[in-house]
Design an enzyme around this catalytic site. Structure first.
Site, PDB file in Angstrom:
ATOM      1  N   ASP A 110      14.831  36.266  37.680  1.00 47.31           N
ATOM      2  CA  ASP A 110      14.237  37.285  35.961  1.00 47.31           C
ATOM      3  C   ASP A 110      15.070  35.805  35.283  1.00 47.31           C
ATOM      4  O   ASP A 110      15.857  34.848  35.465  1.00 47.31           O
ATOM      5  CB  ASP A 110      14.604  38.441  35.838  1.00 47.31           C
ATOM      6  CG  ASP A 110      16.012  38.017  36.025  1.00 47.31           C
ATOM      7  OD1 ASP A 110      16.923  38.612  36.772  1.00 47.31           O
ATOM      8  OD2 ASP A 110      16.233  39.016  35.131  1.00 47.31           O
ATOM      9  N   GLU A 122      18.065  40.607  36.274  1.00 49.81           N
ATOM     10  CA  GLU A 122      19.593  40.760  36.810  1.00 49.81           C
ATOM     11  C   GLU A 122      20.093  41.015  34.495  1.00 49.81           C
ATOM     12  O   GLU A 122      20.723  41.240  34.270  1.00 49.81           O
ATOM     13  CB  GLU A 122      20.025  39.669  37.271  1.00 49.81           C
ATOM     14  CG  GLU A 122      21.721  40.105  37.121  1.00 49.81           C
ATOM     15  CD  GLU A 122      22.430  39.005  35.978  1.00 49.81           C
ATOM     16  OE1 GLU A 122      23.512  39.757  35.313  1.00 49.81           O
ATOM     17  OE2 GLU A 122      21.767  38.090  35.184  1.00 49.81           O
ATOM     18  N   GLU A 123      19.104  39.828  34.215  1.00 52.91           N
ATOM     19  CA  GLU A 123      19.283  39.893  32.817  1.00 52.91           C
ATOM     20  C   GLU A 123      19.099  41.172  32.106  1.00 52.91           C
ATOM     21  O   GLU A 123      19.522  41.540  30.738  1.00 52.91           O
ATOM     22  CB  GLU A 123      18.469  38.947  32.623  1.00 52.91           C
ATOM     23  CG  GLU A 123      18.556  37.227  32.840  1.00 52.91           C
ATOM     24  CD  GLU A 123      19.847  36.889  32.198  1.00 52.91           C
ATOM     25  OE1 GLU A 123      20.652  37.722  31.374  1.00 52.91           O
ATOM     26  OE2 GLU A 123      20.739  36.528  32.838  1.00 52.91           O
TER      27      GLU A 123
END
Length: 404
Positions: free
Chosen positions: A91, A149-150
């Site tokens: 991402d 992930e962010e």
């Protein structure tokens, strides 16, 4: 600004095998395609499609649509053996890119400002190389291309959907391209590499009124200010000084006029720590402090607290394996940075809670090329030489862990 603290290193690439060096132009091409099409968490349709397309071209078995946009592929060696997972996040971030490069983001307000396009590319390159050389390892390599992930976090839902099963994963490795280190270095350590990430959002409820008649009010700004100051004592007076911790109030919003005493104030922030034994401590202590201060002023409060990601804890044996490989690949005066650690967080931590593994930093900054802006900066970029280095390290890790 570009960091000026990074040394300029003469990077010797002679230890990267010829087949991977020959792959470098394609790695750059793939990375730049991904960089131009950044997507936010759980929206990585184009990215996942690109990954799946390449896997199909190479005849690598894979599944798509895991945890919405995740992809999992398997490459099998020449004989039975252990299962090693390689994880890569896909991402991007909600940032408007400011780089003037041919491959700049084509999606307004979105940018690969943390290197995940590089992580995906390195995993793809490793999958391709291993699929062409199954005789070099035994067992199976499972490639986990993870969304979000962010935020809000793709690792947990992928684990819930069984990515560490069928076949059962024995160990997991992953890397983060790291502009806090120069090209030609690897940051690796056993134990805690990255911190737990916890988030809080607190609303203080007082009683507003006229700025000239404070005795009729409960000033939410005064109460919240006391809370901000008191929260700093959690680390300085409640945490063992030999253990690291951070409590940061990142925003403070209250009031709307110069002659009105605010009735509400809102504080948001983050908590970071390395030691897993501190889980739950900060939440409990924060609740005690806020409750006590509000009670003393006659105010009330509401606290939302989210234990977002646990700390990234590397297994000693797998970390030693990766370190030994990095020492073989990296040939610079600095090479291995054994004490590299950051209060940044990563949901690779969830994989490391399930199976032994290692997450490490691959230096990617090059000051001489102007490629040293920090992560999450609108001018972030990295030296693409690191792509081939990452593939080489991963490939050798597979060969050593899954010895034929």
């Amino acid at each position: 600004m570009v960091s000026t603290s990074l040394p300029a290193l003469n990077v010797n690439l002679s230890r990267i095998r010829t087949a991977i060096q020959a792959l470098q132009p394609q790695l750059v091409e793939w990375r730049r395609v991904l960089h131009q099409r950044p997507e936010l968490g759980f929206q990585e349709e184009l990215t996942a499609g690109f990954v799946a397309q390449k896997l199909r071209e190479w005849g690598i078995p894979h599944q798509t649509g895991i945890a919405q946009t995740g992809v999992v592929a398997t490459v099998t060696g020449s004989q039975p053996g252990p299962v090693l997972a390689i994880r890569a996040d896909m991402d991007a971030l909600p940032i408007q890119e400011e780089n003037e490069v041919p491959y700049r983001s084509q999606h307004p307000g979105k940018m690969h400002a943390c290197g995940h396009d590089g992580h995906t590319t390195i995993a793809l390159g490793t999958a391709y190389y291993l699929s062409q050389h199954p005789e070099r390892f035994a067992g199976t390599v499972k490639f986990i291309f993870q969304p979000a992930e962010e935020g809000p976090g793709g690792a947990e839902p992928m684990i819930r959907e069984g990515v560490l099963q069928n076949p059962q994963v024995d160990a997991v490795i992953g890397l983060h391209l790291w502009n806090n280190l120069p090209l030609g270095t690897v940051g690796i350590r056993e134990g805690a590499l990255m911190a737990a990430v916890e988030l809080f959002d607190c609303t203080i409820q007082g009683r507003g009124g006229h700025g000239a008649i404070p005795q009729q009010t409960i000033d939410a700004i005064v109460v919240a200010s006391q809370v901000v100051n008191a929260l700093q004592t959690i680390v300085s007076r409640n945490v063992d000084p030999l253990k690291a911790g951070v409590v940061t109030v990142g925003s403070f919003h209250a009031g709307h006029a110069n002659n009105v005493i605010a009735d509400t104030a809102r504080l948001t922030g983050t908590v970071r720590y390395f030691d897993p034994s501190l889980k739950g401590f900060f939440r409990e202590r924060m609740e005690q402090i806020i409750s006590g201060i509000c009670q003393s002023y006659g105010a009330t409060y509401h606290l939302d607290y989210d234990e977002f990601y646990p700390p990234v804890i590397n297994d000693r044996n797998i970390a030693n394996l990766v370190r030994s490989i990095a020492e073989e690949v990296i040939e610079t005066p600095i090479g291995i940075v054994p004490d590299c650690q950051t209060m940044g967080g990563e949901d690779m931590s969830y994989f490391l809670q399930e199976v032994p593994g290692c997450y490490f930093f691959l230096g990617a900054a090059n000051l001489s090329k102007g490629l040293a802006y920090p992560h999450h900066h609108p001018r972030f970029d990295f030296d693409e030489t690191a792509l081939g280095m990452g593939v080489e390290i991963f490939a050798r890790c597979v060969e050593k862990f899954c010895q034929a």
